[in-house]
Design a protein around this motif. Structure first.
Motif, mmCIF file in Angstrom:
data_model
loop_
_atom_site.group_PDB
_atom_site.id
_atom_site.type_symbol
_atom_site.label_atom_id
_atom_site.label_comp_id
_atom_site.label_asym_id
_atom_site.label_seq_id
_atom_site.Cartn_x
_atom_site.Cartn_y
_atom_site.Cartn_z
ATOM 1 N N ASN A 1 -7.584 2.203 6.415
ATOM 2 C CA ASN A 1 -7.394 2.323 5.757
ATOM 3 C C ASN A 1 -8.239 1.649 4.549
ATOM 4 O OD1 ASN A 1 -9.055 0.293 7.360
ATOM 5 N ND2 ASN A 1 -8.014 -1.498 7.144
ATOM 6 N N ARG A 5 -11.667 9.903 9.411
ATOM 7 C CA ARG A 5 -10.746 9.425 8.120
ATOM 8 C C ARG A 5 -10.747 7.591 8.983
ATOM 9 N NH1 ARG A 5 -7.127 10.340 4.186
ATOM 10 N NH2 ARG A 5 -5.961 9.189 4.106
ATOM 11 N N ARG A 62 0.773 -1.330 -0.471
ATOM 12 C CA ARG A 62 -0.045 0.039 -0.040
ATOM 13 C C ARG A 62 0.683 1.342 -0.373
ATOM 14 N NH1 ARG A 62 -5.464 -0.576 1.543
ATOM 15 N NH2 ARG A 62 -5.699 1.239 1.972
ATOM 16 N N LYS A 63 1.732 1.538 0.488
ATOM 17 C CA LYS A 63 2.512 2.356 1.216
ATOM 18 C C LYS A 63 3.165 2.746 -1.110
ATOM 19 C CE LYS A 63 4.481 5.661 3.761
ATOM 20 N NZ LYS A 63 3.574 6.632 4.835
ATOM 21 N N GLU A 81 -8.125 5.426 -2.371
ATOM 22 C CA GLU A 81 -7.824 6.985 -1.024
ATOM 23 C C GLU A 81 -8.387 8.065 -1.329
ATOM 24 O OE1 GLU A 81 -5.530 7.318 0.643
ATOM 25 O OE2 GLU A 81 -4.720 5.608 1.016
ATOM 26 N N ASP A 82 -9.517 7.990 -2.385
ATOM 27 C CA ASP A 82 -10.279 9.481 -2.849
ATOM 28 C C ASP A 82 -11.340 9.357 -2.239
ATOM 29 O OD1 ASP A 82 -11.036 7.432 -4.391
ATOM 30 O OD2 ASP A 82 -12.004 8.316 -5.548
ATOM 31 N N GLY A 104 2.116 1.990 -3.348
ATOM 32 C CA GLY A 104 1.255 2.066 -3.782
ATOM 33 C C GLY A 104 1.612 0.436 -5.553
ATOM 34 N N PRO A 140 -11.449 8.475 1.807
ATOM 35 C CA PRO A 140 -11.137 7.806 2.886
ATOM 36 C C PRO A 140 -11.272 8.144 3.918
ATOM 37 C CG PRO A 140 -9.820 9.649 2.334
ATOM 38 C CD PRO A 140 -10.851 10.253 1.741
#
Length: 809
Positions: A538, A535, A359-360, A542-543, A362, A545
């Motif tokens: 996880n 927020r 995830r970090k 990401e758009d 991408g 959150p």
């Protein structure tokens, strides 16, 4: 998951068609969403039969008449020497594109017209034979599709593997299921079975070892329970053999070279991700499994420079990171054409740390997909040996060393299966011998327990099985869900009553559906903002959150979705949760109902080709009805609001929601949108409630159910008249309606406000409102004199109580 039918057959020679395997897997294992034939380029080809043939003088060509099933014999010129009258051959009609890209066209050859082409094996991509055309040993009629006659090419099965079954993310895992269902023994593929054994002993250690000139080390065993490395030398990087290239391409991959293709073969074949490092690029001849250090960078195989942080797990040499553990290798240590010495990584990484790293960065790769869901930790040692043997065989090199850090997982305690419990859950008695046979077929260890029970040892690749009921589910699916009895047996009702919020939600759904609205159940996420929103740590996207604060925001996005597709008539509602921050504690969660209206009030009908659009009054009426259902027995009042909030909804003088105008990103042709949102109650963030209680009022008490009363349909005619009244602006329409209902009595059936007017003939501070009243006597027809009396009585009461007078003509 892409499964190659031919590849699967090398694990378990079942002898069944791809369609049969599809049906078998769908019925017992996982849904097969589709089949893809890999030689779709041969779809246009048909069986052609030569009816007549003659040699063209002074050439090696023949002039033939070919029956292609169209009803007309085609003239075809052919240069092959083996054309025989009565024989069948692959035939390409004019307009067909050959696998090599050549377009077959009608043309003149030596004065003869050729309208198609009889094909050789090489021209079809079926082999290198091209001295003659391919003779078909078939009785199929001319015009039959070639793919129906010859089993050409592989078939790809698209298997929908759910997250709880990562063991199915390989051909071996699917083959084990097929073997159990068909009774065919499982075997190693011939290409693996034929590999020479690796004579090098395995060097085992806990955290650090050195062999073959390479040092391997694990910093934290929690991040990497096992790490295997094979050191190979004398390798030659080159094209993959045909069988390996076909296997990689059959699952949708692209052949790169023999060594990289071998690692992809083992990933898709056995479910074990592997990675090959060019050993000559490793600083200090060292590989260390560690967390990244802040500010370190790595250029991954996709050519992107990525900045790392300590949440990410890397494989590093003595100087710097050289791969993202379990995700992707680095450009600096990749295998190239000049590579002769490699270190093959075969590891087991912790799913959580791989997910965080992926995830970090991408990224999402085939390797990370499997590590995140869990691989077979018990097979790491075996796969290290197989991987080393395969790379040595394909690259023509030798295995210098095998290193294995960590230890295989311990065997979990056996689970107890009671045949009586199996019968109780499935509703069908299954003998203990059949239970044992079914579970043993998919790799479970079975031994007898006490009192007729079975002790079942779960294999290391089945992370989803941890309870007796999981084993019962395995028995059910292996026997076939269609064998479960469909008889309905008596059931004991539960003692815990339904939660009050659940009951309210059910009433609201029934009422709103009856009003013609459509329910939606979207996810409660929104783009939100940094202030005032909660927020998610996880987020799924990401758009979006943040957790939403209002249901109408979600319904507005659904309305815009419809408008973008030219659908302007929208009637949506949702019963769901809204969230608000609560300092550092868990967020405040409220159960709400929301509805959105826009567009035509009614469907188009021949009597009303252009129905009126929803307006603020429709939204107000919906708000009143919804509040009455949500808060039965409460006094409902709608207080005028300001701005986009048209009314505030109150129940017993407590504000519970709003009726408002909804702002949309809408095209110019769209009608105005109106919404209603009510708060039903707060959901407490507490652990599971104690038996007999819930979080919405202490001890759970079954609600009182009012009896449903049925009334016969009316048999007498209705008496209808309209009242046009001059109502002061300070007097709400609801007050007028309340007086009408009180004075009219039980014979008033309906009262509907249908018009409002301000303008000529109406003084300032006053508006003209018109109601339609319907009266009906249950036993007889009302007389005109009675109706007029009711009218006079109503007007008198309205003037005395509210100062409302009738509007004169």
């Amino acid at each position: 998951m892409n499964i190659s039918h031919e590849w699967l057959s090398r694990f378990v020679p079942h002898g069944r068609s791809a369609e049969a395997i599809r049906d078998l897997l769908t019925a017992h294992v996982a849904t097969v969403e589709g089949l893809e034939r890999l030689r779709v380029d041969l779809v246009p080809f048909v069986v052609g039969r030569v009816v007549a043939s003659e040699r063209i003088p002074e050439t090696k060509l023949s002039f033939n008449q070919v029956d292609d099933g169209s009803g007309t014999l085609l003239e075809v010129v052919c240069g092959a020497p083996n054309v025989t009258v009565g024989a069948s051959y692959p035939f390409a009609r004019s307009g067909t594109t050959m696998p090599g890209g050549l377009l077959i066209e009608k043309r003149k050859i030596r004065g003869f017209t050729s309208n198609g082409m009889l094909c050789s094996a090489r021209e079809l991509g079926l082999g290198e034979e091209h001295d003659g055309i391919l003779t078909l040993a078939t009785d199929a009629a001319p015009g039959t599709p070639l793919l129906d006659v010859l089993p050409l090419g592989d078939v790809r099965l698209l298997v929908d593997v759910l997250p709880n079954r990562p063991d199915l993310l390989s051909h071996l895992g699917v083959a084990l299921e097929v073997a159990a269902l068909t009774g065919t023994p499982l075997q190693r593929p011939p290409e693996i079975a034929a590999l020479p054994p690796v004579a090098v002993p395995v060097v085992r250690a806990d955290r650090e070892a050195r062999a073959g000139g390479v040092t391997v080390k694990i910093d934290e065993r929690a991040d990497c329970p096992q790490y295997g490395a094979a050191v190979l030398s004398g390798l030659t990087v080159g094209p993959s053999p045909a069988w390996l290239r076909a296997a990689v391409e059959a699952v949708g991959g692209r052949s790169i070279n023999n060594l990289v293709d071998a690692t992809n073969y083992l990933l898709h074949g056995f479910g074990q991700p592997m990675h090959a490092f060019d050993a000559t690029t490793l600083q200090g001849d060292t590989l260390v499994v560690r967390r990244a250090r802040g500010g370190e960078q790595l250029v991954t195989l996709d050519g992107i420079t990525r900045t790392l942080d300590p949440t990410m797990l890397v494989i590093a040499d003595a100087a710097a990171p050289t791969a993202l553990a379990g995700v992707m290798g680095g450009r600096g240590s990749e295998v190239t054409d000049a590579t002769t010495r490699v270190v093959l990584e075969v590891a087991c990484f912790a799913p959580a740390v791989v997910r965080a790293t992926r995830r970090k960065a991408g990224l999402s790769t085939d390797a990370s997909y499997r590590f995140e869901r869990g691989i077979d930790a018990g097979a790491v040692g075996e796969m290290l040996t197989i991987g080393a043997a395969l790379l040595a065989h394909l690259g023509g090199g030798q295995v210098d060393a095998l290193l294995h850090l960590g230890a295989a997982p311990t065997v979990a305690p056996p689970l107890t299966v009671r045949p009586a419990r199996v019968a109780a859950v499935l509703g069908d008695a299954v003998p203990a011998e059949e239970i044992a046979s079914l579970l043993r077929g998919i790799g479970f260890g079975i031994r007898d327990g006490v009192d007729g029970t079975l002790l079942v040892t779960v294999p290391t690749w089945r992370h989803d099985v941890s309870r007796e009921v999981d084993l019962i589910e395995e028995v059910a699916r292996l026997r076939g869900f269609d064998r479960l009895p469909d008889a309905l047996h008596g059931a004991r009702p539960g003692t815990a009553p339904d939660d009050p919020l659940f009951l309210v939600g059910r009433r609201l759904r029934d009422a709103l559906v009856a009003d013609g609205l459509h329910e939606v159940r979207p996810l409660p996420f929104t783009a939100g903002a940094s202030e005032g929103f909660v927020r998610v740590q996880n987020p799924l996207a990401e758009d979006e959150p943040y957790l939403r604060r209002r249901l109408l925001d979600t319904l507005a996005r659904r309305a815009e979705y419809n408008l973008n597709r030219m659908q302007g008539d929208v009637r949506l509602f949702e019963v769901g949760a809204a969230f608000a921050p609560d300092g550092h504690a868990l967020p405040i969660e409220e159960q709400r109902v929301a509805a959105l209206l826009m567009g035509a009030r009614r469907p188009v009908h021949f009597s009303e080709p252009q129905p009126p659009a929803f307006d603020a009054w429709d939204a107000k009426a919906l708000g009143e009805r919804t509040a009455a259902v949500a808060f039965p027995g409460a006094r409902i009042a709608l207080v005028p609001g300001d701005g986009d909030v048209l009314w505030r909804v109150c129940a017993d003088d407590i504000e519970v929601g709003t009726v408002e105008r909804v702002l949309l990103d809408a095209p110019v042709w769209a009608q105005a949108a109106f919404g209603v949102e009510l708060t039903l109650g707060r959901v407490a963030n507490v652990p599971v409630a104690a038996p007999g209680t819930h979080a919405h009022g202490g001890a759970a008490v079954a609600p009182t159910r009012a009896p449903i009363r049925y009334r016969p349909l009316p048999t007498t005619p209705a008496a209808i008249f309209d009242l046009a009244l001059l109502v002061p602006d300070a007097v709400p329409a609801a007050a007028v309606e309340q007086v009408v209902r009180e004075v009219s009595g039980a014979q008033l059936e309906t009262v509907v406000l249908f018009d409002e007017f301000r303008g000529s003939g109406v003084a300032d501070g006053v508006r003209s409102l018109a109601w339609r009243l319907t009266f009906r006597h249950p036993e007889r027809t009302l007389r005109d004199k009675e109706i007029e009396g009711r009218r006079v009585q109503l007007l008198k009461a309205l003037e005395e109580r509210l100062g409302v007078r009738p509007r004169s003509a």
